[in-house]
Design an enzyme around this catalytic site. Structure first.
Site, PDB file in Angstrom:
ATOM      1  N   GLU A   1       0.773  -1.111  -0.009  1.00 16.53           N
ATOM      2  CA  GLU A   1       0.198   0.021   0.049  1.00 16.53           C
ATOM      3  C   GLU A   1       0.774   1.244   0.005  1.00 16.53           C
ATOM      4  O   GLU A   1       0.483   2.407  -0.542  1.00 16.53           O
ATOM      5  CB  GLU A   1      -1.057  -0.049   1.114  1.00 16.53           C
ATOM      6  CG  GLU A   1      -2.103  -1.131   1.266  1.00 16.53           C
ATOM      7  CD  GLU A   1      -2.885  -1.131  -0.051  1.00 16.53           C
ATOM      8  OE1 GLU A   1      -2.915   0.025  -0.775  1.00 16.53           O
ATOM      9  OE2 GLU A   1      -3.434  -2.085  -0.333  1.00 16.53           O
TER      10      GLU A   1
ATOM     11  N   ASP B   1       2.577 -13.103   1.086  1.00 17.93           N
ATOM     12  CA  ASP B   1       3.705 -12.360   2.072  1.00 17.93           C
ATOM     13  C   ASP B   1       5.174 -13.072   1.821  1.00 17.93           C
ATOM     14  O   ASP B   1       6.190 -12.163   1.468  1.00 17.93           O
ATOM     15  CB  ASP B   1       3.516 -12.132   3.255  1.00 17.93           C
ATOM     16  CG  ASP B   1       2.640 -10.806   3.521  1.00 17.93           C
ATOM     17  OD1 ASP B   1       2.117 -10.164   2.416  1.00 17.93           O
ATOM     18  OD2 ASP B   1       2.624 -10.346   4.638  1.00 17.93           O
TER      19      ASP B   1
END
Ligand SMILES: [Zn+2]
Length: 383
Positions: free
Chosen positions: A211, A270
């Site tokens: 983000e 991740d």
């Protein structure tokens, strides 16, 4: 070349940009679908840009509460990813190692609040608003959230419940020509930090890394939508047909080349992402210095950005300007005016007037060195 192209790029983003909703499960991006050429040269290759950051935690009950230690660990993990100090950097496939970059960007917790009072850089509040991240309440104290801090001086990150079922990891406000009332990044508490409340396979803090990439202007690696004719506008990321999920084995290919699905701007797990590229680095740094210069510190040890002393209104700089910048009684050691390619076009070390009459019309970045601080101010020169 580059100035016009660069401005065209940002204008395109400004017109189309809005919040990007993202999750590793799905992502509702509304970025431009244009294939763009971007000037990918950085302003300054060498300096580390530190971003002054505040974390706002909104929780309904203890299951959503985030400890300070987890916040610190998350910020360190994002900084490691941005600096290419992540432990899994050796997992980058050898064919991509040459473009993998140390972006020289780090996050620092704020030391002074907007009133100039000492702060931990962390605010927390219990709220009874469900799915507050899906409303416009998270950034408003009067509506159950926490007021954003001056977005011209701080990166605001809210950690809260976004959707109840947990299918949205986070979202970011893209660079726009005006700072907005929701400027910043929002992360769901189940996607924040490493381990603890973060749920596998999104438990290594990479939702925030991703983000921050959007917040600094990056698109998804495959572009605004699926297809080989759509690109992310970054030349050193290969064209890729669509997103990847999970943890694919390397290599995978589409559009005639091997795909860089381990890039932080894809949607893989991740543990399977590990790089930003040099092109992404330059776009992020250019965004930071041109659109959000007031958030940049020259060191995490600086208590605050000095921009507060030198807001353009206080400097009385006519901006846009035609012939002179008036600096009033601002004290500085050195002043450097650069164009958007980073080329220095004017320097001086004294005087309260800067004669810009010989410069071409366009956007410039003024760097003022004041003791150990570097202050940035965007300057528009008009005919
Ligand atoms: Zn995304």
């Amino acid at each position: 070349m580059s100035v016009l192209r660069y401005q065209a790029f940002f204008l395109t983003v400004f017109y189309f940009s809005a919040t990007v909703l993202c999750a590793q499960q799905f992502c509702l991006t509304r970025l431009t679908a244009d294939d763009r050429a971007i000037d990918q040269r950085a302003f300054d290759e060498d300096s580390i840009l530190y971003i002054y950051t505040v974390i706002h935690v909104l929780y309904q009950d203890s299951s959503q509460y985030i400890e300070d230690t987890d916040i610190l660990a998350q910020l360190e993990s994002v900084s490691r990813d941005l600096r290419r100090l992540n432990e899994d950097r050796d997992d980058t496939p050898s064919m991509f190692v040459s473009v993998a970059a140390d972006c020289k960007i780090e996050l620092c917790l704020a030391r002074l609040d907007p009133d100039g009072q000492p702060t931990s850089g962390i605010t927390k509040r219990q709220t009874n608003v469900r799915e507050i991240g899906l409303t416009d309440r998270y950034y408003q104290t009067g509506l159950g959230g926490i007021d954003l801090w001056d977005p011209g001086r701080y990166l605001n990150i809210w950690v809260c419940q976004i959707s109840e079922i947990g299918d949205i990891g986070g979202f970011a406000e893209l660079p726009q020509n005006e700072l907005t009332s929701a400027e910043g990044v929002v992360i769901d508490y189940r996607f924040f930090g490493e381990g603890n409340k973060a749920l596998s396979p999104f438990d290594k803090g990479r939702t925030l890394t991703h983000e921050i990439g959007h917040w600094l202007g990056l698109e998804h690696i495959w572009g605004a939508k699926a297809g080989c004719d759509i690109d992310d506008g970054i030349t050193d990321t290969p064209r890729q047909f669509d997103r990847y999920r999970g943890c694919p084995a390397f290599p995978q290919s589409s559009c005639g080349t091997e795909d860089m699905f381990m890039n932080f701007m894809d949607l893989t797990d991740d543990r399977c992402m590990n790089l930003f590229t040099a092109g992404q680095k330059d776009l992020m740094r250019n965004t930071l210095l041109s659109v959000r210069p007031g958030l940049v510190l020259s060191s995490c040890d600086e208590p605050t950005t000095a921009i507060v002393e030198f807001k353009s209104s206080q400097l009385a700089i006519p901006n846009p300007a035609t012939t002179y910048l008036y600096l009033g009684d601002a004290k500085y050691d050195y002043l450097d005016l650069r164009d958007l390619t980073g080329t220095s076009v004017l320097t001086q070390s004294r005087g309260d007037l800067v004669n810009i009459s010989a410069l071409k019309s366009g956007t410039y970045l003024m760097l003022m060195k004041v003791k150990s601080k570097v202050i940035f101010q965007k300057i528009i020169k008009i005919p």
